[in-house]
Every structure is written in C-alpha cells, then in structure tokens.
Enzyme design. Sequence first.
Site: not given
Ligand code: AP5
Length: 211
Positions: A13, A155, A166
Amino acid sequence: MKIILLGAPGAGKGSQAKLMVDTYQIPQISTGDLLRTAKAAGTPLGLEAQRYMDAGLLVPDEVVIGLVRERLAQPDCQGGFILDGFPRTLPQAEALARITDIDRVLSIEVAPEVIIGRLTSRRSCQKCGQVYNLVSYPPRTAGVCDSCGGELYLRDDDREETIRKRFETYEAQTRPLIQHYRDQGLLLTVQGGDTVEETFSRARPLLDACR
Ligand code: AP5
C-alpha cells in the site's frame, strides 16, 4: 481523486501510494505513519498506540478516526487524497462516510508467503520514513538512507510472530471491507505480487478511468 488503498500488511500500500502521490499530486495519508510519528514523539496518544501496534493489534477506532478527521481537514486534502491503511474496520468505514465521500477503493492482492518475506526484509529510515527492501529495493549503502543519510531500522512490528498476528487481525477485521466496498460499487482490484512498478502499471489505467 479520493482513494482508499486496501490490502494485507506488506501488500505494498505504502509503495503504491508513493507512486500515486507523484502521478496525481495528492497527499498520502498513512495512519501507520501518523501513529509511528506520535509514538516517536512520545505523546500520550503515541504511547497508547504503541501497545497495540507492537502486539499486531488495531489501535482503537476512536483514536484513529480522530487522527484522520483532523488530517482530512487540512488544506492539502481539499483536492483529493490517498488513504493508506484506513479504514480497517467497519466502524472506521462508517465514520469515514460521514466525513467525506470516496471515489474508488483499490484492493492490492498478494499471497501471504510473498508478504512475510517482504516484511522481514523491509527497512525504514528513522529520519525521513523512506522505505527500502533488502531484496527488492536495497539502499546504496547498507543501513543508510539514500535520500537523507538517516539510519535504517526494522520496524518493531516486522518480526515474524507479530507479522502473523497482524495477518490474523487483517483477516478478521479488515478483509470484510472488500465486500463492503464491492457492494457500494467502489472496488477495484489489482494483483500486487510482481514488482512495485508492474503493479502500478496495472493499477494506473483503473485509477485514470475514474478521474
Ligand atoms: P509497503 O509498501 O511498506 O507495504 P504496506 O502494505 O504499506 O505494508 P505495511 O506493513 O506498512 O502495512 P500495514 O497495514 O501492516 O502497516 P501500517 O503502517 O499501516 O511494502 C512492504 C515491503 O515490501 C517494503 O520493504 C517494500 O519495499 C516491499 N515491496 C512493496 N511492494 C513490493 C513489490 N511489488 N515487490 C517487491 N517488494 C515490494 O500499520 C501499522 C500498525 O498501525 C497496525 O498494525 C495497527 O496497529 C496500527 N494502525 C494503522 N492504521 C490503523 C487503523 N486504521 N486502525 C487501527 N490501527 C491502525
């Protein structure tokens, strides 16, 4: 354009959002980043959020909804935005619908075994937040951000046990939103198992068609 990005942890994302920011000139609103900023600043909200994030659980709805409501009121969101990681529960989706309308929801689909590898090799910059991957997008110098020279870190929630939790949280609380938005006729789906650029080249025509 007002877009929601849906997808499991590590589906890409954030990586897709960065390309969309450049292409459509609208801001990325990542609730994960907002919460990590609050955590790093040691605010009461950040410290409360940390307990949930480190356990792979969702931060309570009222906390996150408040953050998003405030952020969407900023002037830079008036021409559109990309919501990355919000909504993640039905009550969040219902609250969002009371704040603003949405043009499209893009769901990024990736197999779980691909995602685990991506997350354990993700490294983020302490200083500017730039995201790298030791396999698919390594920094030029190990441990150092190409953009700002900041230190790269793993992280806290990218350890394998927390990643599994997760995933469970995603399946139970967030996946139902796919059907919710499909029922509203807003859902677009893209396969995200290839490179970041290939995924974006598939997503872009779908998004362009909604402008
Ligand atoms: P990346 O693009 O960082 O993936 P992402 O989907 O953004 O992953 P996140 O881990 O950030 O999502 P998440 O939803 O778990 O965490 P968030 O920070 O929102 O890519 C991941 C890796 O893969 C990178 O190294 C990238 O380079 C690589 N990559 C990407 N695409 C690729 C491809 N096509 N090919 C190869 N490599 C690739 O949330 C964290 C925590 O915050 C949650 O667990 C929760 O506790 C809290 N939180 C956040 N939002 C909420 C909410 N709305 N409600 C309640 N709690 C929340």
